[in-house]
Design a protein around this motif. Structure first.
Motif, PDB file in Angstrom:
ATOM      1  N   VAL A  49       0.835  -1.121  -0.008  1.00 17.58           N
ATOM      2  CA  VAL A  49      -0.098   0.123   0.045  1.00 17.58           C
ATOM      3  C   VAL A  49       0.703   1.280   0.138  1.00 17.58           C
ATOM      4  O   VAL A  49       2.013   1.215   0.625  1.00 17.58           O
ATOM      5  N   TYR A  50       0.457   2.370  -0.608  1.00 11.95           N
ATOM      6  CA  TYR A  50       1.096   3.595  -0.824  1.00 11.95           C
ATOM      7  C   TYR A  50       0.147   4.642  -0.261  1.00 11.95           C
ATOM      8  O   TYR A  50      -0.891   4.601  -0.471  1.00 11.95           O
ATOM      9  N   TYR A  51       0.966   5.485   0.448  1.00 13.19           N
ATOM     10  CA  TYR A  51      -0.073   6.434   1.112  1.00 13.19           C
ATOM     11  C   TYR A  51      -0.161   7.871   0.483  1.00 13.19           C
ATOM     12  O   TYR A  51       0.912   8.302   0.367  1.00 13.19           O
ATOM     13  N   VAL A  52      -1.337   8.190   0.132  1.00 17.32           N
ATOM     14  CA  VAL A  52      -1.475   9.534  -0.806  1.00 17.32           C
ATOM     15  C   VAL A  52      -1.765  10.754   0.270  1.00 17.32           C
ATOM     16  O   VAL A  52      -1.377  11.670  -0.039  1.00 17.32           O
ATOM     17  N   SER A  53      -2.952  10.361   1.045  1.00 11.85           N
ATOM     18  CA  SER A  53      -3.201  11.506   2.118  1.00 11.85           C
ATOM     19  C   SER A  53      -3.586  10.856   3.366  1.00 11.85           C
ATOM     20  O   SER A  53      -4.766  10.249   3.376  1.00 11.85           O
ATOM     21  N   ILE A  54      -2.899  11.005   4.428  1.00 11.83           N
ATOM     22  CA  ILE A  54      -3.092  10.332   5.645  1.00 11.83           C
ATOM     23  C   ILE A  54      -3.393  11.523   6.654  1.00 11.83           C
ATOM     24  O   ILE A  54      -2.380  12.166   7.018  1.00 11.83           O
ATOM     25  N   PRO A  55      -4.304  11.649   6.908  1.00 12.20           N
ATOM     26  CA  PRO A  55      -4.876  12.588   8.240  1.00 12.20           C
ATOM     27  C   PRO A  55      -4.629  12.030   9.665  1.00 12.20           C
ATOM     28  O   PRO A  55      -4.510  10.767   9.617  1.00 12.20           O
ATOM     29  N   GLN A  56      -4.088  12.811  10.562  1.00 12.11           N
ATOM     30  CA  GLN A  56      -3.739  12.442  11.944  1.00 12.11           C
ATOM     31  C   GLN A  56      -4.972  11.651  12.472  1.00 12.11           C
ATOM     32  O   GLN A  56      -6.250  12.339  12.128  1.00 12.11           O
ATOM     33  N   GLY A  57      -4.689  10.541  13.096  1.00 13.05           N
ATOM     34  CA  GLY A  57      -5.880  10.002  13.665  1.00 13.05           C
ATOM     35  C   GLY A  57      -6.454   8.888  12.757  1.00 13.05           C
ATOM     36  O   GLY A  57      -7.337   8.061  12.795  1.00 13.05           O
ATOM     37  N   ALA A  58      -5.962   8.640  11.526  1.00 11.68           N
ATOM     38  CA  ALA A  58      -6.001   7.423  10.795  1.00 11.68           C
ATOM     39  C   ALA A  58      -4.575   6.849   9.937  1.00 11.68           C
ATOM     40  O   ALA A  58      -4.550   6.427   8.982  1.00 11.68           O
ATOM     41  N   ASP A  59      -3.838   7.046  11.044  1.00  9.51           N
ATOM     42  CA  ASP A  59      -2.112   6.910  10.450  1.00  9.51           C
ATOM     43  C   ASP A  59      -1.732   5.669  11.007  1.00  9.51           C
ATOM     44  O   ASP A  59      -0.694   5.586  11.345  1.00  9.51           O
ATOM     45  N   ARG A  60      -2.437   4.418  10.500  1.00  9.10           N
ATOM     46  CA  ARG A  60      -1.918   3.096  10.947  1.00  9.10           C
ATOM     47  C   ARG A  60      -2.348   2.185  10.098  1.00  9.10           C
ATOM     48  O   ARG A  60      -3.504   2.254   9.613  1.00  9.10           O
ATOM     49  N   ILE A  61      -1.500   0.994  10.044  1.00 12.09           N
ATOM     50  CA  ILE A  61      -2.022  -0.139   9.265  1.00 12.09           C
ATOM     51  C   ILE A  61      -1.660  -1.253  10.464  1.00 12.09           C
ATOM     52  O   ILE A  61      -0.544  -1.033  11.055  1.00 12.09           O
ATOM     53  N   GLU A  62      -2.397  -2.033  10.421  1.00 11.49           N
ATOM     54  CA  GLU A  62      -2.325  -3.118  11.523  1.00 11.49           C
ATOM     55  C   GLU A  62      -2.033  -4.544  10.987  1.00 11.49           C
ATOM     56  O   GLU A  62      -2.572  -5.114  10.019  1.00 11.49           O
ATOM     57  N   PHE A  63      -0.989  -5.242  11.457  1.00 11.81           N
ATOM     58  CA  PHE A  63      -0.646  -6.521  11.129  1.00 11.81           C
ATOM     59  C   PHE A  63      -0.818  -7.622  12.246  1.00 11.81           C
ATOM     60  O   PHE A  63      -0.244  -7.480  13.258  1.00 11.81           O
ATOM     61  N   LEU A  64      -1.632  -8.662  11.674  1.00 10.28           N
ATOM     62  CA  LEU A  64      -1.811  -9.844  12.682  1.00 10.28           C
ATOM     63  C   LEU A  64      -0.784 -10.956  12.726  1.00 10.28           C
ATOM     64  O   LEU A  64      -0.497 -11.167  11.616  1.00 10.28           O
ATOM     65  N   ASP A  65      -0.463 -11.519  13.957  1.00 17.91           N
ATOM     66  CA  ASP A  65       0.659 -12.547  13.943  1.00 17.91           C
ATOM     67  C   ASP A  65       0.215 -13.649  13.327  1.00 17.91           C
ATOM     68  O   ASP A  65      -1.236 -14.131  13.815  1.00 17.91           O
ATOM     69  N   PRO A  66       0.676 -14.043  12.336  1.00 20.93           N
ATOM     70  CA  PRO A  66       0.665 -15.377  11.533  1.00 20.93           C
ATOM     71  C   PRO A  66       0.682 -16.770  12.244  1.00 20.93           C
ATOM     72  O   PRO A  66       0.144 -17.789  11.722  1.00 20.93           O
ATOM     73  N   ARG A  67       1.627 -16.432  13.279  1.00 28.98           N
ATOM     74  CA  ARG A  67       1.429 -17.930  14.215  1.00 28.98           C
ATOM     75  C   ARG A  67       0.311 -18.048  15.294  1.00 28.98           C
ATOM     76  O   ARG A  67       0.410 -17.477  16.342  1.00 28.98           O
ATOM     77  N   ALA A  68      -0.549 -18.682  14.845  1.00 27.83           N
ATOM     78  CA  ALA A  68      -1.859 -18.989  15.473  1.00 27.83           C
ATOM     79  C   ALA A  68      -1.739 -19.415  16.924  1.00 27.83           C
ATOM     80  O   ALA A  68      -2.349 -18.985  18.090  1.00 27.83           O
ATOM     81  N   GLN A  69      -0.551 -20.519  16.949  1.00 29.27           N
ATOM     82  CA  GLN A  69      -0.210 -21.197  18.241  1.00 29.27           C
ATOM     83  C   GLN A  69       0.115 -19.944  19.344  1.00 29.27           C
ATOM     84  O   GLN A  69      -0.090 -20.237  20.516  1.00 29.27           O
ATOM     85  N   ALA A  70       0.720 -18.697  18.728  1.00 30.59           N
ATOM     86  CA  ALA A  70       1.300 -18.074  19.720  1.00 30.59           C
ATOM     87  C   ALA A  70       0.354 -17.186  20.522  1.00 30.59           C
ATOM     88  O   ALA A  70       0.574 -16.431  21.616  1.00 30.59           O
ATOM     89  N   SER A  71      -1.004 -17.236  20.125  1.00 27.60           N
ATOM     90  CA  SER A  71      -1.908 -16.532  20.868  1.00 27.60           C
ATOM     91  C   SER A  71      -2.773 -17.521  21.722  1.00 27.60           C
ATOM     92  O   SER A  71      -3.554 -17.037  22.507  1.00 27.60           O
ATOM     93  N   VAL A  72      -2.432 -18.638  21.961  1.00 26.70           N
ATOM     94  CA  VAL A  72      -3.125 -19.695  22.899  1.00 26.70           C
ATOM     95  C   VAL A  72      -2.911 -19.178  24.176  1.00 26.70           C
ATOM     96  O   VAL A  72      -3.933 -19.240  24.865  1.00 26.70           O
ATOM     97  N   LEU A  73      -1.744 -18.905  24.472  1.00 29.51           N
ATOM     98  CA  LEU A  73      -1.298 -18.621  26.136  1.00 29.51           C
ATOM     99  C   LEU A  73      -0.919 -17.344  25.939  1.00 29.51           C
ATOM    100  O   LEU A  73       0.395 -17.037  25.607  1.00 29.51           O
TER     101      LEU A  73
END
Ligand code: FE2
Length: 218
Positions: free
Chosen positions: A119-143
């Motif tokens: 993704v490329y950012y063209v116009s990013i206002p404050q308060g919308a300045d994040r992208i979130e990636f989720l841990d692909p290791r499902a096991q790591a969220s068990v405990l």
């Protein structure tokens, strides 16, 4: 018993590449991209709160986006080099502009059948300045005992700052989402996918050894 040395090694990394344009170049490119996206969004579609609007995923074929496609291809070559895959070439399989109005989100998803996405950012206002990636290791969220402080070793998602002129590239399989646009302005970005040219012919021969051990030094 005297311990000589202890060490922790982090293995199986997930790459996220960040490419930042120089401020002047970013301003110039974003001015042009914004004008083209505005033209594509005319007449203005209705974008209900909490949703978002996207162009068809074909804008990489439009001549007015040729310079931008060159940027994507340069970034992709850099990513391939860092993975020792520079002998392969890639092409953009899809590319589309996103407008997230205030309250808009993109729920979690991945981009199957593409090696890289970005993704490329063209116009990013404050308060919308994040992208979130989720841990692909499902096991790591068990405990998940509660640590004194969350970090890469004990958390299960990572956010990267979205800012004008920044391109973020990541594996197509990596699940990601865009948090709610908490600003009063529209968040405008361009997303894209990349795949190898002629993957079947050039890169898909079976690896008869299913496991490729990487020997760590020491
Ligand atoms: Fe995406």
């Amino acid at each position: 018993m005297t311990i000589e040395r202890t060490e922790m090694r982090q293995v199986f990394p997930t790459p996220i590449w960040i490419v930042d344009l120089k401020p002047d170049a970013a301003r110039a490119l974003n001015g042009k991209l914004m004008a083209e996206i505005t033209a594509l969004a005319t007449p203005r579609p209705d974008i209900p709160r909490g949703t978002n609007w996207q162009t068809d995923p074909v804008i990489h074929k439009l001549p007015q986006f040729a310079e931008f496609v060159g940027l994507i291809e340069t970034a992709a070559r850099g990513a391939l080099r860092s993975m020792h895959l520079a002998k392969y070439t890639m092409f953009v399989t899809g590319c589309w502009a996103n407008i997230n109005p205030p309250g808009g989100v993109n729920s979690s998803h991945s981009h199957p059948n593409n090696f890289l996405s970005g993704v490329y950012y063209v116009s990013i206002p404050q308060g919308a300045d994040r992208i979130e990636f989720l841990d692909p290791r499902a096991q790591a969220s068990v405990l998940m005992p509660q640590p004194e402080e969350f970090n890469l070793l004990n958390g299960n998602s990572v956010t990267i700052e979205a800012r004008d002129g920044r391109l973020v590239l990541f594996p197509g399989w990596l699940v990601h989402q865009v948090p709610v646009n908490a600003s009063n302005a529209e968040r405008v970005s361009i997303a894209f996918n990349l795949m190898f040219h002629q993957y079947g012919e050039t890169a898909s021969a079976p690896l008869w050894k299913g496991r490729i051990p990487i020997k760590l030094p020491g």
